[in-house]
Structures are given as C-alpha cells and as structure tokens.
Scaffold this motif. Structure first.
Motif, short mmCIF file in Angstrom:
data_model
loop_
_atom_site.label_atom_id
_atom_site.label_comp_id
_atom_site.label_asym_id
_atom_site.label_seq_id
_atom_site.Cartn_x
_atom_site.Cartn_y
_atom_site.Cartn_z
N GLY A 91 0.82 -1.20 0.00
CA GLY A 91 0.00 0.00 0.00
C GLY A 91 0.86 1.25 0.00
N ALA A 92 1.97 1.19 0.73
CA ALA A 92 2.86 2.35 0.84
C ALA A 92 3.75 2.54 -0.38
N SER A 93 4.17 1.44 -0.98
CA SER A 93 5.17 1.54 -2.06
C SER A 93 4.59 1.71 -3.46
N GLN A 94 3.33 1.35 -3.64
CA GLN A 94 2.71 1.50 -4.96
C GLN A 94 2.39 2.98 -5.24
N PRO A 95 2.45 3.41 -6.51
CA PRO A 95 2.23 4.82 -6.85
C PRO A 95 0.83 5.32 -6.52
N ASN A 96 -0.16 4.43 -6.54
CA ASN A 96 -1.51 4.82 -6.12
C ASN A 96 -2.22 3.59 -5.53
#
Length: 204
Positions: free
Chosen positions: A30-35
């Motif tokens: 959730g934190a590392s994905q662009p959206n």
C-alpha cells in the motif's frame, strides 16, 4: 444469529490484528505503490486466501490435508523458500523517492508473494484450523453461514484498510526514508516467520 455474527467478527479481528508477515506485506505494498489502485492485487489475493482458508477450516477439509505428513512437509518447505526470497527482495528494495530506477512490485509479484505469505504460513493456517474451524462447530445451519461470512468480511475490510494506511504513510514520507525503514522491518518480520517454519520442519 447475532451471537454467531459478533463471535465471527471478534474472532477474526483477534487472529488478524497481530503483526505478521501477511499484514506487513499488504501494508508495505500500500505504501510503495504509486496509487491505491495498484495495491488492489495484493489486497484481493490476501483476502481470497483468507476466505479460502476459512472455508476449508469451517468445512473441515483442512484437517484432512494436515493429516498427510508428506503433504504438510512439502507445503512448509515451499513456504520457507518463498518467504526467504520475499524477505530478501523487500530488504534490497528501495523506495522510488530514494532511487530513480526503483520500481514497485508488479501485479504478478504481488499476487505470488501474497499467495506464499498467506497459504504457506503454517502459523496462519493452524490458527485458522484450530481457532475458526473449532469455533464453527458451535453453530449449524444459518448461524454457521453467518459466522463464516462475518469472519470473511472482517478479512476483506482489514486488508483494504491496512493497504490504505500504508498508502497514507507513503504520502507523508516525502523523502522515502520512512519507507526504507519499513522495508527493513518488513523483511525481518518475514524472515522470523521463515525461521518459525524451519523450526516446524525440524520437528517433523
């Protein structure tokens, strides 16, 4: 009916809240994905895996599977290898804010890692069988259906929420330093789970 509903909700929350490899991985994505939309593969995979395990436990099928020692050993061995690899991948990964060519995990890798951390984690499987499966024996008919639906619903809501929480942290972390620390912690937790699996294999 209400007893089965609230029992299912409380039980599912009690099992899913403790920090573990599955929760850490979903939060990390959730934190590392662009959206947030890019984290949907890991949310859906983790939720479907929990749904699958819950249904197996309530139907009693999982007890039969774990009665076969060779199958149990194979499952744990594959899980150990996947978790070691996943921990190493996350340990080495750097947030895109720190490294220009860093790329978040693809949907395929999200699904593969989520499958391994969900279905090949003996601690999670035994919890599902031992706690949810055993507790479901108190109910029959519509009450058992409500109990199952309540535990499954909590799982889906929880993984969506924890991925969203990760996204919020990712947005606050403007320089990527917090995520770098989270990646290291995530890898360590995953390796601890791997060590637990290795210990269980040694006991077999």
């Amino acid at each position: 009916m209400l007893t089965a509903l609230f029992h299912g909700i409380a039980l599912a929350l009690g099992l899913i809240l403790p920090l573990g490899a599955q929760n850490v991985f979903v939060f990390n994505q959730g934190a590392s994905q662009p959206n947030f939309k890019k984290a949907i593969p890991v949310i859906v995979t983790a939720s479907l895996c929990d749904t699958f395990l819950i249904l197996l436990a309530i139907l009693g099928v999982s007890v039969i599977v774990f009665a076969i020692p060779a199958l149990q050993t194979a499952l744990f061995s594959i899980g150990l290898l996947f978790l070691l690899y996943m921990g190493w991948s996350i340990w080495r990964s750097k947030p895109s804010k720190l490294e220009q060519d860093a790329t978040p995990l693809s949907s395929k890798k999200q699904i593969l890692f989520a499958l391994s951390v969900s279905l090949l984690n003996p601690h999670a499987i035994m919890d599902t069988i031992g706690v949810i499966g055993t507790s479901s024996l108190n109910y029959a008919g519509i009450d058992k259906v409500i109990f199952a639906c309540a535990t499954i619903l909590v799982s889906w809501l929880w993984f969506s929420s924890i991925a969203f929480a990760g996204k919020l942290v990712g947005q606050i972390d403007t320089n990527g330093k917090i995520m770098l620390i989270i990646n290291k912690i995530s890898a360590i937790i995953i390796w601890i789970v791997a060590a637990y699996i290795a210990y269980k294999l040694f006991q077999m």
